[in-house]
Design a protein around this motif. Structure first.
Motif, PDB file in Angstrom:
ATOM      1  N   SER A 359       0.852  -1.206   0.000  1.00 18.01           N
ATOM      2  CA  SER A 359       0.000   0.000   0.000  1.00 18.01           C
ATOM      3  C   SER A 359       0.882   1.249   0.000  1.00 18.01           C
ATOM      4  N   ALA A 360       0.400   2.275  -0.708  1.00 16.94           N
ATOM      5  CA  ALA A 360       1.148   3.540  -0.795  1.00 16.94           C
ATOM      6  C   ALA A 360       1.140   4.236   0.547  1.00 16.94           C
ATOM      7  N   ARG A 361       2.194   4.976   0.768  1.00 12.92           N
ATOM      8  CA  ARG A 361       2.292   5.711   2.035  1.00 12.92           C
ATOM      9  C   ARG A 361       1.174   6.735   2.143  1.00 12.92           C
ATOM     10  N   GLN A 362       0.603   6.756   3.340  1.00 14.45           N
ATOM     11  CA  GLN A 362      -0.509   7.681   3.570  1.00 14.45           C
ATOM     12  C   GLN A 362       0.034   9.103   3.648  1.00 14.45           C
ATOM     13  N   GLN A 363      -0.540   9.965   2.802  1.00 11.35           N
ATOM     14  CA  GLN A 363      -0.074  11.345   2.752  1.00 11.35           C
ATOM     15  C   GLN A 363      -0.632  12.114   3.940  1.00 11.35           C
ATOM     16  N   SER A 364       0.267  12.848   4.533  1.00 15.20           N
ATOM     17  CA  SER A 364      -0.154  13.659   5.687  1.00 15.20           C
ATOM     18  C   SER A 364      -0.967  14.848   5.197  1.00 15.20           C
ATOM     19  N   GLN A 365      -2.157  14.989   5.778  1.00 13.41           N
ATOM     20  CA  GLN A 365      -3.058  16.073   5.385  1.00 13.41           C
ATOM     21  C   GLN A 365      -2.977  17.181   6.429  1.00 13.41           C
ATOM     22  N   SER A 366      -2.368  18.262   6.003  1.00 11.04           N
ATOM     23  CA  SER A 366      -2.247  19.414   6.905  1.00 11.04           C
ATOM     24  C   SER A 366      -3.355  20.408   6.607  1.00 11.04           C
ATOM     25  N   SER A 367      -4.152  20.707   7.607  1.00 15.60           N
ATOM     26  CA  SER A 367      -5.274  21.637   7.402  1.00 15.60           C
ATOM     27  C   SER A 367      -4.737  23.045   7.139  1.00 15.60           C
ATOM     28  N   GLN A 368      -5.362  23.699   6.198  1.00 13.73           N
ATOM     29  CA  GLN A 368      -4.949  25.053   5.844  1.00 13.73           C
ATOM     30  C   GLN A 368      -5.270  26.028   6.971  1.00 13.73           C
ATOM     31  N   HIS A 369      -4.290  26.859   7.256  1.00 15.17           N
ATOM     32  CA  HIS A 369      -4.455  27.833   8.352  1.00 15.17           C
ATOM     33  C   HIS A 369      -5.580  28.806   8.031  1.00 15.17           C
ATOM     34  N   SER A 370      -6.455  29.002   8.967  1.00 17.40           N
ATOM     35  CA  SER A 370      -7.573  29.916   8.768  1.00 17.40           C
ATOM     36  C   SER A 370      -7.097  31.358   8.943  1.00 17.40           C
ATOM     37  N   PHE A 371      -7.328  32.144   7.897  1.00 17.60           N
ATOM     38  CA  PHE A 371      -6.912  33.540   7.939  1.00 17.60           C
ATOM     39  C   PHE A 371      -7.954  34.427   8.625  1.00 17.60           C
ATOM     40  N   LYS A 372      -9.066  33.835   9.025  1.00 19.91           N
ATOM     41  CA  LYS A 372     -10.125  34.666   9.599  1.00 19.91           C
ATOM     42  C   LYS A 372      -9.672  35.415  10.841  1.00 19.91           C
ATOM     43  N   ILE A 383     -17.744  36.594   6.315  1.00 19.18           N
ATOM     44  CA  ILE A 383     -16.762  36.016   5.398  1.00 19.18           C
ATOM     45  C   ILE A 383     -17.164  34.572   5.115  1.00 19.18           C
ATOM     46  N   GLU A 384     -17.506  34.298   3.879  1.00 18.46           N
ATOM     47  CA  GLU A 384     -17.957  32.963   3.500  1.00 18.46           C
ATOM     48  C   GLU A 384     -16.796  32.029   3.204  1.00 18.46           C
ATOM     49  N   ASP A 385     -15.737  32.545   2.571  1.00 15.41           N
ATOM     50  CA  ASP A 385     -14.599  31.692   2.213  1.00 15.41           C
ATOM     51  C   ASP A 385     -13.382  32.571   1.996  1.00 15.41           C
ATOM     52  N   ILE A 386     -12.203  31.960   2.216  1.00 14.70           N
ATOM     53  CA  ILE A 386     -10.929  32.629   1.968  1.00 14.70           C
ATOM     54  C   ILE A 386     -10.081  31.699   1.112  1.00 14.70           C
ATOM     55  N   ASN A 511       2.085  40.683   5.254  1.00 14.48           N
ATOM     56  CA  ASN A 511       2.961  40.491   4.087  1.00 14.48           C
ATOM     57  C   ASN A 511       2.307  39.692   2.961  1.00 14.48           C
ATOM     58  N   HIS A 512       1.001  39.473   3.006  1.00 15.80           N
ATOM     59  CA  HIS A 512       0.396  38.573   2.019  1.00 15.80           C
ATOM     60  C   HIS A 512      -1.056  38.949   1.759  1.00 15.80           C
ATOM     61  N   TRP A 513      -1.456  38.859   0.468  1.00 13.04           N
ATOM     62  CA  TRP A 513      -2.838  39.110   0.059  1.00 13.04           C
ATOM     63  C   TRP A 513      -3.539  37.789  -0.245  1.00 13.04           C
ATOM     64  N   VAL A 514      -4.833  37.715   0.077  1.00 15.53           N
ATOM     65  CA  VAL A 514      -5.639  36.531  -0.207  1.00 15.53           C
ATOM     66  C   VAL A 514      -6.970  36.969  -0.814  1.00 15.53           C
ATOM     67  N   GLN A 515      -7.647  36.029  -1.467  1.00 16.31           N
ATOM     68  CA  GLN A 515      -8.989  36.283  -1.979  1.00 16.31           C
ATOM     69  C   GLN A 515     -10.008  36.064  -0.857  1.00 16.31           C
ATOM     70  N   ILE A 516     -11.042  36.866  -0.855  1.00 20.40           N
ATOM     71  CA  ILE A 516     -12.103  36.730   0.142  1.00 20.40           C
ATOM     72  C   ILE A 516     -13.451  36.686  -0.573  1.00 20.40           C
ATOM     73  N   LYS A 517     -14.282  35.751  -0.176  1.00 18.58           N
ATOM     74  CA  LYS A 517     -15.645  35.685  -0.691  1.00 18.58           C
ATOM     75  C   LYS A 517     -16.581  36.113   0.429  1.00 18.58           C
TER      76      LYS A 517
END
Length: 583
Positions: A359-372, A383-386, A511-517
């Motif tokens: 079996s293939a190695r299980q990929q570690s799933q790192s949750s995306q940091h919430s910018f809220k 804010i519905e989504d970032i 130091n960073h721009w993101v999209q916001i819905k």
């Protein structure tokens, strides 16, 4: 083979190593470049490898052979050949076969370093001809048919091929794949084949590695396919220009199989005056319904971009068992390598298969940091989504490009368009920027791809006015300290459109721009005083149209609540002093 004129003779011919055919080609087509099919060469070398080389070394030997074939320079070719001779030093017969049968007499006909000097348009194997031959045999089904049946089968095969080709052309003319929706490809939409788009997209991936370095790029695709290479695309991106259609070879623009006008033919042969008069007469003698149908048919031909014709869907068999493969009685003598492969496959089939694979190695799933958490608490519920973008100093322009419906990779075009907008209305933006127009324009111009310094980041509020005005949108910028809404400076809201385009971006981590819905009908932060000072009289209606949502912001923003309390206290004190003085 029949050619109507010498101009139609193929510049490049690809065959297998049939000595009689090779001799004939050199006589009949002396000006054509003759290449050898890599697929057949690799299969023949692979068959000899299985004969002379031990099984545990075969993969390593064939990998080195492929490196020889795909060498992009003479030095690289010599290096890989030397490694090949060292690796196979104990297999002299195999080395002699490879060198005497292929490399010494024919290396210029299949090794990359030499074939990359020829415009072969990607045809380095005869697989397409082999596929067409197989399809014809599939239509014939038997070798005992007469001439009439054979002719019908050939005719049916050609009609099917033409139908498939026309279907492919219609897909290209009507649809734009999502991956190529970037404004960087805007000049190529509906004008070049999908294969062309894919090849250019592959070169865009190379841009991240080679940049504008012409030596590292090699520019082979310009020579072999007539398409812009990685270094050309990098220069276009830096300047913020879309890919020009003139940089594409005519082969990739051929989206019709109609007969082309020859030099010796007269244009009078293609005069449609009589047909047009007959069409007008036809229209006059029929009712309105027939006229509409006829007009729709004509528009499908004259304006293919507006046609309602769709590519025929692929029929899927959903019922019944699949038909068994028929054994054709038109066999040919298998090649040597086919005998070798067949014998090894049968031997492999006799071996017991493994019960389970690792079996293939299980990929570690790192949750995306919430910018809220980077934004004020009172706006977070709206804010519905970032959506994050690549952090390379172009993140602000990437977010704007994505929100406009393009792709992130259109960031260079956003830079270029903003710079042109400031140049066209320099007098207006000079007041808004406090006479810092040149410094703002310099921040938009870049000299290299990759990560950009802080002086090249998207700076707000200055560029906020330009973005809103150029694209005629509402731009909302959110951050920990500055929340502001930008309306166009010189364009009033459309009376016909009740819902205007609203783009929202957020500045996080300083130091960073993101999209916001944002959610519909969410509160909007106030505009700046500069917009009120320098916008035209007709554009002040923007603030009136969104006054309710801005008032909502004032009710939830603690800073507005505090300022309102201070104002009320001052008014109360003034009233008290006035009344006391009267008494």
């Amino acid at each position: 083979m029949l050619f109507k004129s010498e101009s139609l003779i193929s510049k490049v011919i690809v065959t297998d190593r049939d000595l009689a055919m090779m001799n004939a080609i050199s006589v009949v087509f002396p000006t054509s470049i003759h290449l050898l099919c890599r697929f057949h060469i690799e299969k023949n070398v692979g068959a000899r490898c299985k004969q002379y080389v031990k099984k545990d070394r075969q993969e390593e030997v064939m990998d080195l052979w492929k490196k020889i074939v795909y060498s992009t320079s003479v030095e690289e070719y010599d290096h890989h050949l030397q490694q090949f001779e060292i690796l196979c030093a104990d297999i002299i017969l195999f080395v002699d076969y490879v060198k005497d049968s292929w490399l010494t007499p024919y290396k210029e006909r299949f090794v990359n370093v030499w074939t990359n000097r020829v415009m072969h348009l990607g045809n380095t194997t005869s697989n397409r001809v082999e596929s067409a031959h197989w399809r014809l045999k599939n239509m014939l089904q038997t070798s005992f048919g007469d001439l009439c049946k054979s002719w019908d089968a050939v005719n049916m095969m050609l009609k099917n091929q033409i139908c498939i080709i026309q279907s492919s052309f219609q897909k290209t003319i009507k649809d734009v794949e999502h991956g190529y929706n970037s404004q960087f490809f805007q000049n190529l939409h509906h004008c070049v084949s999908r294969k062309c788009m894919k090849l250019i997209d592959n070169q865009l991936e190379r841009v991240k590695i080679v940049g504008t370095n012409k030596t590292e790029c090699g520019c082979s695709i310009r020579t072999t396919h007539g398409l812009p290479c990685a270094c050309e695309l990098a220069k276009l991106q830096i300047n913020g220009n879309a890919i020009p259609l003139d940089s594409i070879h005519d082969f990739w623009k051929q989206l019709s199989i109609a007969h082309e006008l020859e030099d010796e033919e007269s244009l009078s042969d293609y005069d449609f005056s009589e047909e047009l008069e007959a069409m007008k007469a036809y229209m006059k003698t029929h009712d309105i319904i027939s006229q509409r149908i006829f007009k729709a048919k004509v528009r499908e031909v004259v304006f293919p971009h507006t046609t309602s014709i769709l590519a025929p869907p692929e029929k899927v068999r959903t019922k019944g068992a699949g038909k068994k493969k028929k054994e054709f009685d038109t066999p040919r003598d298998p090649s040597y390598w086919e005998y070798v492969d067949a014998s090894q496959e049968s031997a492999k089939a006799r071996q017991p298969s493994q019960s389970s694979q690792r079996s293939a190695r299980q990929q570690s799933q790192s949750s995306q940091h919430s910018f809220k958490t980077q934004f004020p608490t009172y706006i977070r519920p709206y804010i519905e989504d970032i959506v994050d973008v690549v952090a390379d100093g172009n993140c602000g322009f990437r977010a704007i490009a994505a929100l406009l419906g393009w792709t992130e990779e259109s960031w260079a075009l956003v830079r270029s368009q903003l710079d042109k907008e400031i140049g066209l209305h320099k007098d207006v933006y000079s007041n808004v920027f406090d006479d810092n127009v040149e410094s703002v324009r310099n921040s938009l111009k870049i000299s290299k791809l990759g990560a950009q310094g802080k002086d090249k980041w998207m700076s707000l509020p200055d560029l906020g006015y330009v973005i809103a005005t150029l694209y005629n949108v509402i731009l909302v910028s959110l951050s920990r300290n500055l929340n502001i809404t930008f309306f166009p400076l010189n364009k009033s809201p459309s009376k016909e459109t009740f819902v205007h385009s609203l783009l929202a971006i957020g500045f996080v981590n300083d130091n960073h721009w993101v999209q916001i819905k944002l959610k519909s009908d969410c509160p909007l932060p106030p505009t700046s005083q500069k917009w009120k000072d320098f916008c035209s009289d007709t554009t002040k209606s923007w603030e009136v149209a969104y006054a309710t949502r801005m008032k909502h912001w004032e009710r939830i923003d603690p800073s507005f609540i505090r300022s309102s309390c201070i104002s009320l206290n001052e008014d109360y004190n003034m009233l008290y002093i006035t009344v006391y003085g009267l008494l």
